[in-house]
Write a protein that holds these residues in place. Structure first.
Motif, PDB file in Angstrom:
ATOM      1  N   TRP A  16      -0.618 -18.844 -10.676  1.00  0.00           N
ATOM      2  CA  TRP A  16      -1.950 -18.257 -10.504  1.00  0.00           C
ATOM      3  C   TRP A  16      -2.465 -18.537  -9.095  1.00  0.00           C
ATOM      4  O   TRP A  16      -2.947 -17.641  -8.405  1.00  0.00           O
ATOM      5  N   ALA A  17      -2.356 -19.784  -8.651  1.00  0.00           N
ATOM      6  CA  ALA A  17      -2.825 -20.160  -7.312  1.00  0.00           C
ATOM      7  C   ALA A  17      -2.007 -19.454  -6.241  1.00  0.00           C
ATOM      8  O   ALA A  17      -2.544 -19.034  -5.207  1.00  0.00           O
ATOM      9  N   TYR A  18      -0.710 -19.326  -6.467  1.00  0.00           N
ATOM     10  CA  TYR A  18       0.174 -18.647  -5.514  1.00  0.00           C
ATOM     11  C   TYR A  18      -0.264 -17.197  -5.329  1.00  0.00           C
ATOM     12  O   TYR A  18      -0.382 -16.714  -4.208  1.00  0.00           O
ATOM     13  N   ASN A  19      -0.508 -16.509  -6.445  1.00  0.00           N
ATOM     14  CA  ASN A  19      -0.920 -15.106  -6.360  1.00  0.00           C
ATOM     15  C   ASN A  19      -2.332 -14.959  -5.803  1.00  0.00           C
ATOM     16  O   ASN A  19      -2.640 -13.972  -5.144  1.00  0.00           O
ATOM     17  N   LEU A  20      -3.184 -15.943  -6.050  1.00  0.00           N
ATOM     18  CA  LEU A  20      -4.557 -15.895  -5.560  1.00  0.00           C
ATOM     19  C   LEU A  20      -4.611 -16.083  -4.039  1.00  0.00           C
ATOM     20  O   LEU A  20      -5.505 -15.560  -3.383  1.00  0.00           O
ATOM     21  N   SER A  21      -3.652 -16.808  -3.487  1.00  0.00           N
ATOM     22  CA  SER A  21      -3.668 -17.101  -2.053  1.00  0.00           C
ATOM     23  C   SER A  21      -3.585 -15.828  -1.205  1.00  0.00           C
ATOM     24  O   SER A  21      -4.168 -15.760  -0.134  1.00  0.00           O
ATOM     25  N   GLY A  22      -2.832 -14.844  -1.640  1.00  0.00           N
ATOM     26  CA  GLY A  22      -2.822 -13.541  -0.989  1.00  0.00           C
ATOM     27  C   GLY A  22      -1.733 -13.318   0.043  1.00  0.00           C
ATOM     28  O   GLY A  22      -1.458 -12.169   0.390  1.00  0.00           O
ATOM     29  N   LYS A  25       1.092 -10.903  -0.823  1.00  0.00           N
ATOM     30  CA  LYS A  25       0.828  -9.457  -0.812  1.00  0.00           C
ATOM     31  C   LYS A  25       1.250  -8.816   0.504  1.00  0.00           C
ATOM     32  O   LYS A  25       1.388  -7.604   0.594  1.00  0.00           O
ATOM     33  N   TYR A  26       1.438  -9.645   1.513  1.00  0.00           N
ATOM     34  CA  TYR A  26       1.907  -9.171   2.808  1.00  0.00           C
ATOM     35  C   TYR A  26       3.403  -9.422   3.000  1.00  0.00           C
ATOM     36  O   TYR A  26       3.946  -9.160   4.067  1.00  0.00           O
ATOM     37  N   GLY A  27       4.049  -9.978   1.992  1.00  0.00           N
ATOM     38  CA  GLY A  27       5.478 -10.240   2.070  1.00  0.00           C
ATOM     39  C   GLY A  27       5.826 -11.564   2.727  1.00  0.00           C
ATOM     40  O   GLY A  27       6.985 -11.796   3.074  1.00  0.00           O
ATOM     41  N   LEU A  28       4.835 -12.430   2.905  1.00  0.00           N
ATOM     42  CA  LEU A  28       5.080 -13.717   3.548  1.00  0.00           C
ATOM     43  C   LEU A  28       5.548 -14.760   2.541  1.00  0.00           C
ATOM     44  O   LEU A  28       5.279 -14.648   1.349  1.00  0.00           O
ATOM     45  N   HIS A  29       6.228 -15.784   3.044  1.00  0.00           N
ATOM     46  CA  HIS A  29       6.622 -16.939   2.250  1.00  0.00           C
ATOM     47  C   HIS A  29       5.654 -18.076   2.549  1.00  0.00           C
ATOM     48  O   HIS A  29       4.922 -18.038   3.546  1.00  0.00           O
ATOM     49  N   ARG A  30       5.667 -19.104   1.714  1.00  0.00           N
ATOM     50  CA  ARG A  30       4.767 -20.246   1.921  1.00  0.00           C
ATOM     51  C   ARG A  30       4.986 -20.879   3.287  1.00  0.00           C
ATOM     52  O   ARG A  30       4.032 -21.228   3.980  1.00  0.00           O
ATOM     53  N   ASP A  31       6.224 -21.040   3.684  1.00  0.00           N
ATOM     54  CA  ASP A  31       6.506 -21.699   4.960  1.00  0.00           C
ATOM     55  C   ASP A  31       6.156 -20.833   6.170  1.00  0.00           C
ATOM     56  O   ASP A  31       6.070 -21.340   7.288  1.00  0.00           O
ATOM     57  N   ASP A  32       5.945 -19.547   5.970  1.00  0.00           N
ATOM     58  CA  ASP A  32       5.513 -18.686   7.073  1.00  0.00           C
ATOM     59  C   ASP A  32       4.076 -18.999   7.475  1.00  0.00           C
ATOM     60  O   ASP A  32       3.658 -18.670   8.587  1.00  0.00           O
ATOM     61  N   CYS A  33       3.330 -19.628   6.586  1.00  0.00           N
ATOM     62  CA  CYS A  33       1.905 -19.881   6.815  1.00  0.00           C
ATOM     63  C   CYS A  33       1.625 -21.270   7.389  1.00  0.00           C
ATOM     64  O   CYS A  33       0.469 -21.650   7.533  1.00  0.00           O
ATOM     65  N   LEU A  34       2.666 -22.022   7.720  1.00  0.00           N
ATOM     66  CA  LEU A  34       2.464 -23.356   8.288  1.00  0.00           C
ATOM     67  C   LEU A  34       1.863 -23.253   9.687  1.00  0.00           C
ATOM     68  O   LEU A  34       2.239 -22.380  10.482  1.00  0.00           O
ATOM     69  N   GLN A  64       0.658  -6.354  11.149  1.00  0.00           N
ATOM     70  CA  GLN A  64       0.455  -4.908  11.170  1.00  0.00           C
ATOM     71  C   GLN A  64      -0.296  -4.440   9.922  1.00  0.00           C
ATOM     72  O   GLN A  64      -1.226  -3.646  10.007  1.00  0.00           O
ATOM     73  N   LEU A  65       0.092  -4.954   8.758  1.00  0.00           N
ATOM     74  CA  LEU A  65      -0.596  -4.584   7.520  1.00  0.00           C
ATOM     75  C   LEU A  65      -2.045  -5.036   7.543  1.00  0.00           C
ATOM     76  O   LEU A  65      -2.937  -4.323   7.072  1.00  0.00           O
ATOM     77  N   SER A  66      -2.287  -6.211   8.083  1.00  0.00           N
ATOM     78  CA  SER A  66      -3.649  -6.720   8.162  1.00  0.00           C
ATOM     79  C   SER A  66      -4.510  -5.844   9.067  1.00  0.00           C
ATOM     80  O   SER A  66      -5.662  -5.542   8.741  1.00  0.00           O
ATOM     81  N   LEU A  67      -3.947  -5.435  10.198  1.00  0.00           N
ATOM     82  CA  LEU A  67      -4.687  -4.560  11.105  1.00  0.00           C
ATOM     83  C   LEU A  67      -4.989  -3.209  10.469  1.00  0.00           C
ATOM     84  O   LEU A  67      -6.037  -2.608  10.717  1.00  0.00           O
ATOM     85  N   GLN A  68      -4.056  -2.731   9.640  1.00  0.00           N
ATOM     86  CA  GLN A  68      -4.245  -1.455   8.955  1.00  0.00           C
ATOM     87  C   GLN A  68      -5.100  -1.591   7.700  1.00  0.00           C
ATOM     88  O   GLN A  68      -5.406  -0.602   7.051  1.00  0.00           O
ATOM     89  N   LYS A  69      -5.448  -2.854   7.365  1.00  0.00           N
ATOM     90  CA  LYS A  69      -6.244  -3.164   6.174  1.00  0.00           C
ATOM     91  C   LYS A  69      -5.587  -2.625   4.900  1.00  0.00           C
ATOM     92  O   LYS A  69      -6.229  -2.020   4.047  1.00  0.00           O
ATOM     93  N   THR A  70      -4.262  -2.838   4.814  1.00  0.00           N
ATOM     94  CA  THR A  70      -3.497  -2.454   3.629  1.00  0.00           C
ATOM     95  C   THR A  70      -2.629  -3.636   3.210  1.00  0.00           C
ATOM     96  O   THR A  70      -2.529  -4.634   3.932  1.00  0.00           O
ATOM     97  N   ILE A  71      -2.010  -3.517   2.052  1.00  0.00           N
ATOM     98  CA  ILE A  71      -1.046  -4.508   1.585  1.00  0.00           C
ATOM     99  C   ILE A  71       0.214  -3.766   1.154  1.00  0.00           C
ATOM    100  O   ILE A  71       0.217  -2.543   1.030  1.00  0.00           O
ATOM    101  N   LEU A  72       1.258  -4.516   0.923  1.00  0.00           N
ATOM    102  CA  LEU A  72       2.515  -3.919   0.474  1.00  0.00           C
ATOM    103  C   LEU A  72       2.380  -3.413  -0.960  1.00  0.00           C
ATOM    104  O   LEU A  72       1.523  -3.890  -1.711  1.00  0.00           O
ATOM    105  N   PRO A  73       3.233  -2.468  -1.357  1.00  0.00           N
ATOM    106  CA  PRO A  73       3.275  -2.082  -2.778  1.00  0.00           C
ATOM    107  C   PRO A  73       3.660  -3.308  -3.616  1.00  0.00           C
ATOM    108  O   PRO A  73       4.382  -4.192  -3.157  1.00  0.00           O
ATOM    109  N   LYS A  74       3.168  -3.376  -4.838  1.00  0.00           N
ATOM    110  CA  LYS A  74       3.346  -4.560  -5.680  1.00  0.00           C
ATOM    111  C   LYS A  74       4.807  -4.961  -5.842  1.00  0.00           C
ATOM    112  O   LYS A  74       5.124  -6.153  -5.904  1.00  0.00           O
ATOM    113  N   GLU A  75       5.725  -4.001  -5.887  1.00  0.00           N
ATOM    114  CA  GLU A  75       7.136  -4.358  -6.075  1.00  0.00           C
ATOM    115  C   GLU A  75       7.727  -5.037  -4.834  1.00  0.00           C
ATOM    116  O   GLU A  75       8.792  -5.642  -4.910  1.00  0.00           O
TER     117      GLU A  75
END
Length: 108
Positions: A16-22, A25-34, A64-75
């Motif tokens: 739940w916390a993982y999905n809430l972090s967001g 939705k951009y295709g990032l991994h946890r370690d990408d956010c360090l 790029q997705l953030s600048l376009q104010k979109t997210i990836l498709p759920k799959e």
């Protein structure tokens, strides 16, 4: 029985916390956010080139997705089960080495 229930609840809460972090939705991994301090930069230097290239691709796509104010498709979202910590073990090793070096320099 209580231990198993606690483990299931903890796993559900983690998902739940993982999905809430967001970031997934951009295709990032946890370690990408360090945060990239000296230890993380050294750990990145130790990674194989193809892993760094994959990380850079995910970062650029997320920007790029953030600048376009979109997210990836759920799959295409990063799933909790598929997200592996590829950088954290190396960062921990770098921190350990740095602390050992600092202790050595204090003593000698």
């Amino acid at each position: 029985m209580a231990l198993r229930t606690t483990a299931v609840l903890c796993n559900s809460l983690s998902k739940w916390a993982y999905n809430l972090s967001g970031f997934n939705k951009y295709g990032l991994h946890r370690d990408d956010c360090l945060y990239e301090n000296e230890d993380v930069q050294e750990a990145l230097r130790r990674l194989p080139a193809h892993v760094v290239d994959e990380r850079n691709f995910r970062m650029i796509r997320a920007i790029q997705l953030s600048l376009q104010k979109t997210i990836l498709p759920k799959e295409e979202w990063t799933k909790f089960e598929e997200d592996k910590l590829y950088l954290t073990p190396i960062v921990e090793q770098v921190k350990k080495e740095r602390k050992e070096r600092e202790e050595w320099e204090k003593e000698y």
